[in-house]
Design an enzyme around this catalytic site. Structure first.
Site, PDB file in Angstrom:
ATOM      1  N   ALA A   1     -63.994  39.610  19.085  1.00 21.20           N
ATOM      2  CA  ALA A   1     -63.659  41.012  19.341  1.00 21.20           C
ATOM      3  C   ALA A   1     -63.672  41.791  18.034  1.00 21.20           C
ATOM      4  CB  ALA A   1     -62.287  41.135  19.988  1.00 21.20           C
ATOM      5  N   ASP A   2     -64.170  43.006  18.109  1.00 21.98           N
ATOM      6  CA  ASP A   2     -64.094  43.913  16.968  1.00 21.98           C
ATOM      7  C   ASP A   2     -62.896  44.846  17.087  1.00 21.98           C
ATOM      8  OD1 ASP A   2     -66.765  43.889  15.116  1.00 21.98           O
ATOM      9  OD2 ASP A   2     -67.145  43.133  17.126  1.00 21.98           O
ATOM     10  N   ARG A   3     -62.505  45.141  18.306  1.00 20.34           N
ATOM     11  CA  ARG A   3     -61.299  45.948  18.527  1.00 20.34           C
ATOM     12  C   ARG A   3     -60.825  45.725  19.953  1.00 20.34           C
ATOM     13  NH1 ARG A   3     -59.439  51.375  16.091  1.00 20.34           N
ATOM     14  NH2 ARG A   3     -61.132  50.975  14.633  1.00 20.34           N
TER      15      ARG A   3
ATOM     16  N   ALA B   1     -63.734  45.734  22.670  1.00 19.53           N
ATOM     17  CA  ALA B   1     -65.035  46.092  22.103  1.00 19.53           C
ATOM     18  C   ALA B   1     -65.580  44.889  21.347  1.00 19.53           C
ATOM     19  CB  ALA B   1     -64.901  47.291  21.176  1.00 19.53           C
TER      20      ALA B   1
END
Length: 376
Positions: free
Chosen positions: A252-254, A262
């Protein structure tokens, strides 16, 4: 400046010693192993923006250490307030390199707060600079420990949940040693399952258009002698239908406060396919990837990459393959709704749904902190 280190260091994305930072140029993998010297925050910004280094944890650490390298070699003649302003402004600049990954902005905020706090009482500007350097170096150490904990937490949870003797796992993009300070997040869970002798096979997508799966994840899996198969992004649903996938694990990036996640473009499609085929879909990420300031994925800013990544081969680095004049839409990430996610695996534990079917992330953190500090 670039050089080629020994093969034993080939999976070390970040090579750091006080005052010196070298980043593995991941654009050249798997065919070449080349490290680039990063001397300043500007060098770090360019390396992040141009995908020399990628992966949310590695981006945050590389950014922090690029400024640490600059600060270590800086002849600074200003006041303590000047040194704090210098560091705060440089960190704001570094955050602009890739806006979607929350790890970078969160790390920058924490470091900015530390710098301001030290500057308020310090009499020597060098004290402020050294406090920053020390904190950035701790990030590097802490990330490896967190990743190994994510791996062990994820492996234990998945084995208990699925209750199968052997498991085949599908992953997307690259979430291993090359995306972190070491070991990895989603790929760290796969590493842990393999170490425990229960991984039948890992499947990795090619991850178009920059091919992080075929170039990087496949590289790591082969290096670690983990049984693995590379697939085209578009064949994932067919692989699931054929019964070859026991679970899907992504990074996950966010992550929003409600669990919307995201991650690399194509993740959402995998989650939809997994849901259709009754396959559990897990997110593995450090707790720093959770942004509790945003309520849902609708508020996550999605970075758009250069059209050249689609118009040319090798993620924009090769020859033109598409017709001149065609319009391009090239988002780097998509958002997977929380409803499609079975659990979020972190170094603090595994976040599952509550009785109302929601991810109560704030309550999970409060419970974790309470159990960690019973006297508090």
């Amino acid at each position: 400046m670039a050089h080629q280190p020994s093969a034993s260091a080939s999976l070390q994305a970040i090579r750091y010693s006080p005052g010196s930072l070298w980043l593995l140029d991941q654009r050249k993998l798997p065919l070449e192993t080349v490290y680039l010297e990063i001397r300043t925050a500007a060098d770090g910004w360019s390396a992040i923006r141009e995908m020399v280094v990628r992966g949310a944890p590695a981006i945050a650490i590389s950014a922090a250490l690029s400024l640490a390298a600059e600060a270590s070699n800086l002849e600074f003649s200003g006041t303590t307030a000047d040194s704090a302003s210098f560091l705060v402004e440089k960190l704001e600049y570094l955050v602009s390199s890739r806006p979607t990954a929350v790890n970078l902005s969160e790390a920058a905020t924490k470091l900015q707060n530390l710098v301001r706090k030290v500057a308020a009482t310090a009499s020597d500007p060098r004290t402020v600079l050294q406090a920053y350097i020390d904190a950035a170096e701790v990030m590097l150490i802490d990330d490896v420990a967190a990743n190994k904990k994510i791996g062990s937490n994820g492996a234990a949870f998945i084995r208990q949940s699925l209750k199968k003797e052997m498991l085949s796992i599908l992953t997307h993009c690259n979430t291993g040693s090359l995306a972190t300070a070491g070991y990895g997040t989603a790929l760290g869970v796969i590493r842990a399952l393999h170490a425990e002798g229960v991984l039948e096979r890992a499947y990795c997508t090619e991850t178009r258009p920059f091919n992080q799966g075929s170039r990087l994840t496949a590289y790591e899996l082969v290096h670690d002698k983990i049984p693995a198969t590379l697939i085209a992004d578009s064949s994932a649903a067919a692989l699931m239908k054929a019964g070859h996938v026991g679970a899907v694990i992504v990074g996950a990036d966010r992550i929003a406060a409600n669990g919307d996640t995201a991650n690399k473009i194509g993740t959402y499609s995998l989650a939809v396919s997994a849901s259709h085929h009754g396959i559990p879909f897990y997110v593995a990420a450090p707790f720093t990837s959770i942004d509790q300031s945003i309520l849902s994925g609708d508020q996550i800013v999605i970075e758009e990459r250069s059209p050249k990544e689609l118009l040319h081969s090798r993620g924009g680095l090769g020859e033109q393959v598409a017709a001149s004049g065609i319009a391009v839409w090239n988002p780097a990430f998509d958002v997977t709704p929380a409803v499609l996610i079975a659990a979020i695996i972190t170094e603090k534990g595994v976040i599952t749904r509550n009785s109302e079917g929601s991810f109560a992330i704030k309550e999970f953190l409060e419970a974790f902190e309470s159990s960690s500090n019973p006297a508090g």
